[in-house]
Design a protein around this motif. Structure first.
Motif, mmCIF file in Angstrom:
data_model
loop_
_atom_site.group_PDB
_atom_site.id
_atom_site.type_symbol
_atom_site.label_atom_id
_atom_site.label_comp_id
_atom_site.label_asym_id
_atom_site.label_seq_id
_atom_site.Cartn_x
_atom_site.Cartn_y
_atom_site.Cartn_z
ATOM 1 N N SER A 28 32.382 33.099 35.401
ATOM 2 C CA SER A 28 32.214 31.394 36.114
ATOM 3 C C SER A 28 33.528 30.772 35.484
ATOM 4 O O SER A 28 33.911 30.869 34.363
ATOM 5 N N THR A 29 34.183 29.933 36.278
ATOM 6 C CA THR A 29 35.350 29.026 35.599
ATOM 7 C C THR A 29 34.588 27.614 35.515
ATOM 8 O O THR A 29 35.237 26.795 34.867
ATOM 9 N N VAL A 30 33.664 27.381 36.442
ATOM 10 C CA VAL A 30 32.922 26.172 36.078
ATOM 11 C C VAL A 30 31.373 26.195 35.957
ATOM 12 O O VAL A 30 30.919 26.973 36.733
ATOM 13 N N ASP A 50 24.661 26.757 22.933
ATOM 14 C CA ASP A 50 24.845 27.589 21.972
ATOM 15 C C ASP A 50 24.889 29.206 22.673
ATOM 16 O O ASP A 50 25.547 29.972 22.254
ATOM 17 N N HIS A 51 24.011 29.454 23.468
ATOM 18 C CA HIS A 51 23.950 30.773 24.305
ATOM 19 C C HIS A 51 25.062 30.963 24.988
ATOM 20 O O HIS A 51 25.823 32.029 24.608
ATOM 21 N N VAL A 52 25.670 30.087 25.698
ATOM 22 C CA VAL A 52 26.871 30.010 26.376
ATOM 23 C C VAL A 52 28.035 30.316 25.514
ATOM 24 O O VAL A 52 28.683 31.161 25.690
ATOM 25 N N ALA A 53 27.867 29.686 24.367
ATOM 26 C CA ALA A 53 29.363 29.633 23.212
ATOM 27 C C ALA A 53 29.135 31.489 22.774
ATOM 28 O O ALA A 53 30.084 31.704 22.319
ATOM 29 N N VAL A 111 33.162 22.216 32.235
ATOM 30 C CA VAL A 111 31.743 22.343 31.568
ATOM 31 C C VAL A 111 31.137 20.840 32.128
ATOM 32 O O VAL A 111 31.688 20.069 31.252
ATOM 33 N N GLY A 112 30.268 20.822 33.118
ATOM 34 C CA GLY A 112 29.264 19.724 32.869
ATOM 35 C C GLY A 112 28.037 19.877 32.050
ATOM 36 O O GLY A 112 27.372 20.963 32.390
ATOM 37 N N LEU A 128 34.027 24.610 24.600
ATOM 38 C CA LEU A 128 33.616 25.645 25.835
ATOM 39 C C LEU A 128 34.872 25.481 26.880
ATOM 40 O O LEU A 128 34.969 26.401 27.592
ATOM 41 N N ALA A 129 35.554 24.463 26.933
ATOM 42 C CA ALA A 129 36.296 24.054 28.226
ATOM 43 C C ALA A 129 37.356 23.057 28.008
ATOM 44 O O ALA A 129 37.481 22.247 27.054
#
Length: 136
Positions: free
Chosen positions: A80-82, A91-94, A103-104, A121-122
């Protein structure tokens, strides 16, 4: 009719006009500078009010939707780019060590620690809490 728990925590139906959805999608396209080469991760239940940002937004403006399958969550995130995340997913995404163009964050209260983590993150991070109340 969209269903949301909003700030009360109790599910309720909210009548939303078609033009309000269109206005919201146009605003998001412009805010995120959505590009045809963007890949938007679709991680929310389609019944969740904010799922429109992950599903309808990219389809309307020529971007790709990456539909998450639980066994491939890490791959879906990295592709994903968005991303639109609830704060409890930050935290999981990081931990995936991926960087995103946009990132929204919304769906839950956003505390200062989560703001800092999401911003790392973005290149563009936005608090999009309360989409139904803000007339999705």
């Amino acid at each position: 009719m969209m269903y949301t728990s909003g700030s009360t925590g109790r599910p309720k139906g909210v009548v939303i006009e078609h033009r309000s959805i269109c206005d919201r999608l146009l605003m998001l396209r412009d805010r995120y500078d959505l590009l045809s080469e963007d890949r938007v991760g679709f991680f929310k239940s389609p019944g969740f009010d904010a799922s429109l940002e992950e599903s309808i937004l990219p389809v309307c403006f020529g971007a790709c939707v990456i539909v998450e399958r639980s066994q491939e969550l890490a791959d879906s995130i990295r592709l994903s780019t968005v991303l639109f995340l609830v704060p409890s997913m930050i935290d999981h995404v990081a931990s995936q060590r991926a960087l995103f163009r946009v990132v929204g964050v919304g769906g839950e209260r956003l505390d200062p620690r989560a703001v800092s983590a999401a911003a790392s993150l973005a290149s563009f991070c936005w608090n999009c809490y309360g989409p139904t109340e803000a007339t999705i």
